[in-house]
Design an enzyme around this catalytic site. Structure first.
Site, PDB file in Angstrom:
ATOM      1  N   LYS A 138     -10.183   5.600  -8.180  1.00  0.00           N
ATOM      2  CA  LYS A 138     -11.354   4.712  -8.234  1.00  0.00           C
ATOM      3  C   LYS A 138     -12.636   5.379  -7.707  1.00  0.00           C
ATOM      4  CE  LYS A 138      -8.556   0.680  -8.238  1.00  0.00           C
ATOM      5  NZ  LYS A 138      -7.707  -0.143  -7.468  1.00  0.00           N
TER       6      LYS A 138
ATOM      7  N   ASP B   8      -3.563  -0.967 -23.149  1.00  0.00           N
ATOM      8  CA  ASP B   8      -2.509  -1.008 -22.140  1.00  0.00           C
ATOM      9  C   ASP B   8      -2.366  -2.499 -21.818  1.00  0.00           C
ATOM     10  OD1 ASP B   8      -1.239  -1.045 -19.681  1.00  0.00           O
ATOM     11  OD2 ASP B   8      -2.984  -0.322 -18.583  1.00  0.00           O
TER      12      ASP B   8
ATOM     13  N   ASP C  31       4.205  -0.355 -22.688  1.00  0.00           N
ATOM     14  CA  ASP C  31       3.233  -1.434 -22.935  1.00  0.00           C
ATOM     15  C   ASP C  31       1.922  -0.896 -23.506  1.00  0.00           C
ATOM     16  OD1 ASP C  31       2.445  -0.106 -20.664  1.00  0.00           O
ATOM     17  OD2 ASP C  31       2.124  -1.886 -19.442  1.00  0.00           O
TER      18      ASP C  31
HETATM   19  P1  GTP Z   1       2.802  -5.628 -13.496  1.00  0.00           P
HETATM   20  O1  GTP Z   1       3.892  -6.150 -12.623  1.00  0.00           O
HETATM   21  O2  GTP Z   1       1.966  -6.743 -14.058  1.00  0.00           O
HETATM   22  O3  GTP Z   1       1.988  -4.535 -12.878  1.00  0.00           O
HETATM   23  O4  GTP Z   1       3.432  -4.997 -14.851  1.00  0.00           O
HETATM   24  P2  GTP Z   1       4.571  -3.898 -15.073  1.00  0.00           P
HETATM   25  O5  GTP Z   1       5.761  -4.255 -14.276  1.00  0.00           O
HETATM   26  O6  GTP Z   1       4.776  -3.803 -16.542  1.00  0.00           O
HETATM   27  O7  GTP Z   1       3.944  -2.593 -14.483  1.00  0.00           O
HETATM   28  P3  GTP Z   1       3.007  -1.549 -15.245  1.00  0.00           P
HETATM   29  O8  GTP Z   1       2.054  -2.286 -16.125  1.00  0.00           O
HETATM   30  O9  GTP Z   1       2.449  -0.642 -14.226  1.00  0.00           O
HETATM   31  O10 GTP Z   1       4.063  -0.773 -16.118  1.00  0.00           O
HETATM   32  C1  GTP Z   1       3.747   0.211 -17.048  1.00  0.00           C
HETATM   33  C2  GTP Z   1       4.988   0.448 -17.893  1.00  0.00           C
HETATM   34  O11 GTP Z   1       6.043   0.930 -17.071  1.00  0.00           O
HETATM   35  C3  GTP Z   1       5.522  -0.816 -18.570  1.00  0.00           C
HETATM   36  O12 GTP Z   1       5.983  -0.472 -19.859  1.00  0.00           O
HETATM   37  C4  GTP Z   1       6.659  -1.252 -17.670  1.00  0.00           C
HETATM   38  O13 GTP Z   1       7.693  -1.937 -18.378  1.00  0.00           O
HETATM   39  C5  GTP Z   1       7.173   0.063 -17.146  1.00  0.00           C
HETATM   40  N1  GTP Z   1       7.710  -0.060 -15.789  1.00  0.00           N
HETATM   41  C6  GTP Z   1       7.068  -0.474 -14.665  1.00  0.00           C
HETATM   42  N2  GTP Z   1       7.905  -0.451 -13.612  1.00  0.00           N
HETATM   43  C7  GTP Z   1       9.101  -0.009 -14.085  1.00  0.00           C
HETATM   44  C8  GTP Z   1      10.382   0.215 -13.488  1.00  0.00           C
HETATM   45  O14 GTP Z   1      10.595   0.037 -12.281  1.00  0.00           O
HETATM   46  N3  GTP Z   1      11.372   0.671 -14.310  1.00  0.00           N
HETATM   47  C9  GTP Z   1      11.172   0.895 -15.641  1.00  0.00           C
HETATM   48  N4  GTP Z   1      12.202   1.327 -16.380  1.00  0.00           N
HETATM   49  N5  GTP Z   1      10.003   0.668 -16.234  1.00  0.00           N
HETATM   50  C10 GTP Z   1       8.974   0.224 -15.465  1.00  0.00           C
END
Ligand code: GTP
Length: 371
Positions: free
Chosen positions: A164, A223, A113
């Site tokens: 933080k 991000d 992302d």
């Molecule tokens: P929130 O639920 O809103 O926090 O978003 P998110 O699920 O996308 O979590 P975050 O923004 O922390 O994720 C950062 C990146 O890691 C994103 O590209 C997500 O798709 C990926 N990501 C987060 N959790 C996982 C997971 O459990 N498995 C995989 N494969 N990717 C993940």
């Protein structure tokens, strides 16, 4: 500059994107459009430009949507998918993809992302010079107190992470930018079969052992976590794609007196009724129909949306296949989930979020989550 051709990429794409609901209820975040293309397509283009030959996409939530969109190849980059039986966080997916990645070579891992103009070649050069187990791209922020900061020494070695911090706790304003170069030894540091938060469970250990380096980046970096981030990323990328004016696909049909102000993107097969004003800072997807005399400003409109005559959409996001009636107003910060319908003459004043498939027949004049 060192070539990056031997570097494979692992892209984390399996998160639930809970902060982007209701839009993420029906579409994975990495397929949200940004200035005319899905977030993950921006990343894949970057990998292709940098001659990566393989991307492994770690999927979980709505995996099929991502697989169907990208298939097994994107502009010369072979794609393989690493499926997760359950969400594994930001570290678990790396361990889960060990079989696919462990060719004895350096690989790039990135949060899917993130939109950035990082110079991967330079990062590879710095990683090869410092020879750590992992190099983390770090970037300065004005106010680090909302983030976890990274403290580094003059040789770019990471000393510690501080969550933080206030000014007394750390002088550093560098945060983890979500892109890492890794050596295969990293697999020894990640527990298998469970969720692992890499920033908490893996990187601090490596830092203690002096095996973690930093690479400073500047420039464009987004991000896409929260709705505000998504809107900011869209506006910034519109500035990039519209350097010479609004980008309107050839098959778009415009009635008389239509004004499209740059920066704006209009996707193919969309139809804009006479005397409508679109832009600035508007992204319109494919096959969108905008009625006569409507005005769309500072908004993101997904594919196959219909907007009636004389409506106003300002500072809002309309999910795919939503229908907005005539004389409607969708105000700042409002989000309409996919397939929802906003009836004629309805006003959503501001910060109204509408769940997918919902029909809204009456105006809502204060912030609300409509289920
Ligand atoms: P929130 O639920 O809103 O926090 O978003 P998110 O699920 O996308 O979590 P975050 O923004 O922390 O994720 C950062 C990146 O890691 C994103 O590209 C997500 O798709 C990926 N990501 C987060 N959790 C996982 C997971 O459990 N498995 C995989 N494969 N990717 C993940």
């Amino acid at each position: 500059m060192l070539s990056v051709t031997t570097v494979k990429a692992l892209v984390l794409a399996g998160g639930y994107a809970t902060r982007l609901r209701p839009l993420s209820c029906t579409r994975p975040k990495l397929l949200f459009p940004v200035a005319g293309k899905p977030i993950l397509e921006w990343t894949m283009e970057k990998l292709s430009r940098n001659s990566f030959d393989e991307a492994i996409i770690a999927v979980n939530y709505m995996a099929d949507a991502i697989k169907n969109h990208f298939g097994d190849e994107f502009r010369g980059v072979k794609i393989r998918y690493s499926d997760e039986p359950k969400p594994l966080g930001t570290g678990g997916p790396i361990k889960n993809a060990e079989q696919l990645l462990n060719t004895g070579e350096t690989f790039l891992t990135m949060n899917g992302d993130i939109l950035s103009d990082i110079d991967i070649g330079q990062m590879v050069g710095s990683h090869r010079k410092n020879k750590p187990v992992a190099t983390i791209a770090v970037r300065p922020v004005k106010d680090p107190s909302r983030f976890g900061v990274v403290e580094i020494d003059e040789r770019m070695q990471i000393k510690r992470f501080v969550e933080k911090p206030n000014r007394r706790e750390s002088q550093s304003n560098l945060i983890n930018a979500g892109l890492y170069l890794m050596e295969p030894q990293i697999f020894d540091y990640i527990p298998s079969g469970r969720k692992v938060v890499i920033e908490r469970e893996v990187f601090p250990n490596l830092a203690k052992q002096g095996k973690l380096s930093a690479f400073k980046i500047g420039g464009t970096w987004f991000d896409v976590g929260k709705i505000e981030d998504y809107r900011a990323a869209n506006s910034a990328m519109l500035d990039v794609v519209c350097r010479t004016g609004a980008k309107i696909e050839k098959s778009v049909r415009k009635g008389s007196g239509v004004v499209v102000s740059s920066p704006s993107f209009i996707g193919r097969d969309s139809v804009i009724g006479s005397d409508s004003i679109v832009g600035p800072y508007v992204s319109v997807g494919e096959a969108v129909a905008i009625g006569e005399g409507s005005r769309i400003v500072d908004s993101i409109v997904f594919d196959h949306v219909t907007i009636g005559k004389s409506s106003l959409v300002q500072g809002a996001i309309l999910g795919e296949e939503t229908r907005v009636g005539a004389n409607a107003i969708i105000g700042a910060g409002s989000i309409v989930g996919s397939h929802a319908a906003i009836h004629d003459n309805v006003k959503l004043s501001r910060n109204v979020a509408v769940c997918p498939y919902k029909e809204v027949e009456e105006s809502i004049l204060q912030p609300a989550y409509v289920m």
